[in-house]
Motif scaffolding. Structure first.
Motif, PDB file in Angstrom:
ATOM      1  N   HIS A  53       0.852  -1.192   0.000  1.00  0.00           N
ATOM      2  CA  HIS A  53       0.000   0.000   0.000  1.00  0.00           C
ATOM      3  C   HIS A  53       0.882   1.234   0.000  1.00  0.00           C
ATOM      4  N   ALA A  54       0.525   2.201  -0.833  1.00  0.00           N
ATOM      5  CA  ALA A  54       1.355   3.400  -0.962  1.00  0.00           C
ATOM      6  C   ALA A  54       1.286   4.301   0.259  1.00  0.00           C
ATOM      7  N   ALA A  55       0.194   4.250   1.022  1.00  0.00           N
ATOM      8  CA  ALA A  55      -0.014   5.222   2.096  1.00  0.00           C
ATOM      9  C   ALA A  55      -0.165   4.604   3.475  1.00  0.00           C
ATOM     10  N   ILE A  56      -0.119   3.272   3.585  1.00  0.00           N
ATOM     11  CA  ILE A  56      -0.237   2.592   4.879  1.00  0.00           C
ATOM     12  C   ILE A  56       0.857   1.528   4.965  1.00  0.00           C
ATOM     13  N   TYR A  57       1.520   1.408   6.134  1.00  0.00           N
ATOM     14  CA  TYR A  57       2.564   0.394   6.293  1.00  0.00           C
ATOM     15  C   TYR A  57       2.662  -0.025   7.759  1.00  0.00           C
ATOM     16  N   LEU A  81       5.427   7.784   9.601  1.00  0.00           N
ATOM     17  CA  LEU A  81       6.840   7.453   9.779  1.00  0.00           C
ATOM     18  C   LEU A  81       7.136   6.028   9.321  1.00  0.00           C
ATOM     19  N   ARG A  82       6.197   5.130   9.533  1.00  0.00           N
ATOM     20  CA  ARG A  82       6.414   3.752   9.072  1.00  0.00           C
ATOM     21  C   ARG A  82       6.468   3.708   7.548  1.00  0.00           C
ATOM     22  N   VAL A  83       5.634   4.532   6.887  1.00  0.00           N
ATOM     23  CA  VAL A  83       5.689   4.604   5.427  1.00  0.00           C
ATOM     24  C   VAL A  83       7.036   5.158   4.970  1.00  0.00           C
ATOM     25  N   GLN A  84       7.523   6.203   5.643  1.00  0.00           N
ATOM     26  CA  GLN A  84       8.815   6.796   5.279  1.00  0.00           C
ATOM     27  C   GLN A  84       9.962   5.817   5.470  1.00  0.00           C
TER      28      GLN A  84
END
Length: 409
Positions: free
Chosen positions: A253-257, A304-307
Motif C-alpha cells: 500500500h502506498a499510504a499505509i505500512y 513514519l512507518r511509510v517513510q
C-alpha cells in the motif's frame, strides 16, 4: 489443507447448491431486456439483471456471435470470459444491418423494458437505436448506452478497450513498481466498473419508472472512463491541489505500512495489514516479539512507518524467515491482525470459506455442466434473494422460439 480439486467437480456436488429458480422468479421477473452487447461491460450488466430474474435477449452476429466467445477455450472449449458473463440469457442471432433482421429487432423492442448496448462509437445511432430515435414509438423504454468516453466531447469517437481506459483513468500510475514498470490490473476492471454502474442505473431507472404515473423511460449514458475515474477517488484526492501522487509499490500500500505481502521461511508469502496504533503495538508484541519497536522513533506513526518502510520490512522479514506461512498466519490471528493467504486461482477454486458457505452451484453450457459462483448476497434461502442460474446459450440458440413468439416464420 484438505482441498477439493476443480478437476473432480462432477464427483463433489455435495457442497454445491442446486438451484431450482425459474425464469418467472426473482424481483425482475416480467422485465425484458434486449442487449446488443459484446465483450464484458454490457454482458456483465445484463447477466446481473438476469440473475435477478429479468429475461435477457442477447443479440449476436449470425454464426460467430459475440467476439468474446473466442477469447480462449479454457472451459471445455468455451471462452472463460463468455461463460462468466452470459448465463441465463437467450441468444438471438441477427444481422441488424439487414432490413428484415432490423425489423425483428424493432418488433422485439416494442415488447422490451430495457435496451442495453455497447457497440462501437456511433453504431447504435446509425441503426436508429438511440434514445431520441426510439422514445416516440417506445416511450417507456429505458435505453442504456455503455461507451468508452461518452457520446460527446473530444474523445467521443475513440475506440476504448479495458487497458486503454485503465491508462487514461490514471490506474497505471498507481500500479506496478514505478513509472517505468506500470502494471495493468489483472482483470477487466474498467469493463467491470462500467457494467456495474450500468446495472445499478438500470435498476434505479426501473424503480423510477414504476413510480412514474406515465411510466416513462429514460436515457442512461455510462462511460467507461467516468466509471473508472470514480473508482480512482482515493488517488485523486491524495493529489489534491497538485500534491505528488502515491508511489507505486506493487502489492503493498502506498499510504499505509505495514500493509502488503511478506515472505516467510518456506518460500511463501502472507498478506497483512496494520490500520491503527493499537494493532501496531499488538503486532510488535505478539507477532514480532519485539514490543520495544512500538516506541521506536522511526515507527511511532503510520506516516513514519511509510517513510521508513525499507527498514521495517527488513525487521519483519527477518522474523518471518524463521517461520512457515501457516505459522505466521496463526500468530497474526492470535494477535488480531488482519491477514490473508496469497492465493492463486486453484486456491480460490478450493477456498474453504466459499465451500463452507455453499457459494458454488453449477450451470449448463453448450459444452456441459460447469461450476459457477452464486452472486454476492444471493443464494437459495427462502427469506433472501434467490439467484436465477440458467444455461449459457449457444449462438442463435433461441432464434426459432423468439421469432415464433413475434409471429415471424
Amino acid at each position: 489443507m484438505n482441498v477439493l480439486r476443480r478437476s473432480t467437480w462432477q464427483s463433489y456436488p455435495h457442497w454445491a447448491r442446486t438451484l431450482s429458480t425459474k425464469a418467472t422468479d426473482g424481483p425482475l421477473a416480467g422485465i425484458t431486456v434486449v442487449s446488443l452487447e459484446q465483450a464484458i461491460s454490457a454482458p456483465f450488466c445484463t447477466r446481473q439483471l438476469a440473475d435477478l430474474g429479468a429475461r435477457v435477449i442477447k443479440i449476436e452476429r449470425p454464426g460467430v456471435g459475440d467476439f468474446a466467445r473466442h477469447y480462449d477455450i479454457r472451459v471445455n472449449g468455451l471462452a472463460s470470459h463468455f461463460v462468466w458473463t452470459n448465463r441465463s440469457k437467450e441468444s438471438l442471432a441477427l444481422d441488424v444491418k439487414n432490413p428484415r433482421d432490423h425489423r425483428v429487432l424493432m418488433l422485439l423492442l416494442g415488447r422490451a423494458d430495457v435496451l442495453v448496448q455497447n457497440l462501437a462509437p456511433g453504431a447504435s445511432a446509425r441503426l436508429g437505436l438511440s434514445y431520441e430515435a426510439l422514445k416516440a414509438n417506445h416511450p417507456s423504454l429505458i435505453v442504456c448506452n455503455i461507451s468508452g468516453y461518452g457520446p460527446d466531447g473530444p474523445y467521443r469517437d475513440k475506440k476504448a478497450y479495458d487497458l486503454l481506459i485503465q491508462s487514461e483513468a490514471g490506474m497505471l500510475s498507481v500500479t506496478g513498481t514505478g513509472a517505468k514498470q506500470p502494471a495493468k490490473v489483472g482483470i477487466s476492471i474498467a469493463d467491470i466498473a462500467a457494467g456495474s454502474y450500468a446495472y445499478s442505473n438500470v435498476l434505479a431507472a426501473l424503480f423510477r419508472r414504476q413510480r412514474d404515473p406515465e411510466k416513462r423511460g429514460c436515457n442512461l449514458d455510462i462511460s467507461m472512463l467516468e466509471s473508472m475515474v470514480e473508482w480512482m477517488g482515493f488517488p485523486l484526492y491524495y493529489t489534491y491541489e497538485g500534491a505528488p501522487g502515491p508511489t507505486p509499490v506493487g502489492a503493498a500500500h502506498a499510504a499505509i505500512y505495514p500493509y502488503g505481502p511478506f515472505e516467510t521461511g518456506d518460500g511463501k508469502s502472507v498478506m497483512l495489514g496494520i490500520q491503527n496504533e493499537r494493532e501496531w503495538t499488538s503486532f510488535c508484541d505478539k507477532v514480532l516479539g519485539q514490543l520495544e519497536l512500538a516506541k521506536d522513533e522511526r515507527f511511532v506513526s503510520n506516516s513514519l512507518r511509510v517513510q521508513n518502510r525499507d527498514a521495517l520490512k527488513s525487521i519483519i522479514c527477518e522474523v518471518f524467515a524463521l517461520r512457515t506461512a501457516e505459522d505466521v498466519l496463526v500468530l497474526l490471528d492470535k494477535a488480531a491482525i488482519a491477514n490473508a493467504s496469497v492465493n492463486d486461482m486453484q486456491g480460490v477454486w478450493n477456498h474453504p470459506q466459499l465451500q463452507a458457505r455453499q457459494r458454488w452451484t453449477e450451470v449448463k453450457t453448450p459444452a456441459g455442466v460447469v461450476p459457477t459462483l452464486l452472486p454476492p448476497g444471493m443464494g437459495t434461502d427462502a427469506d433472501g434473494l434467490n439467484a436465477r442460474i440458467e444455461a449459457v446459450p449457444d449462438v442463435g440458440e433461441h432464434n426459432e422460439a423468439i421469432l415464433a413468439e413475434l409471429g415471424i416464420d
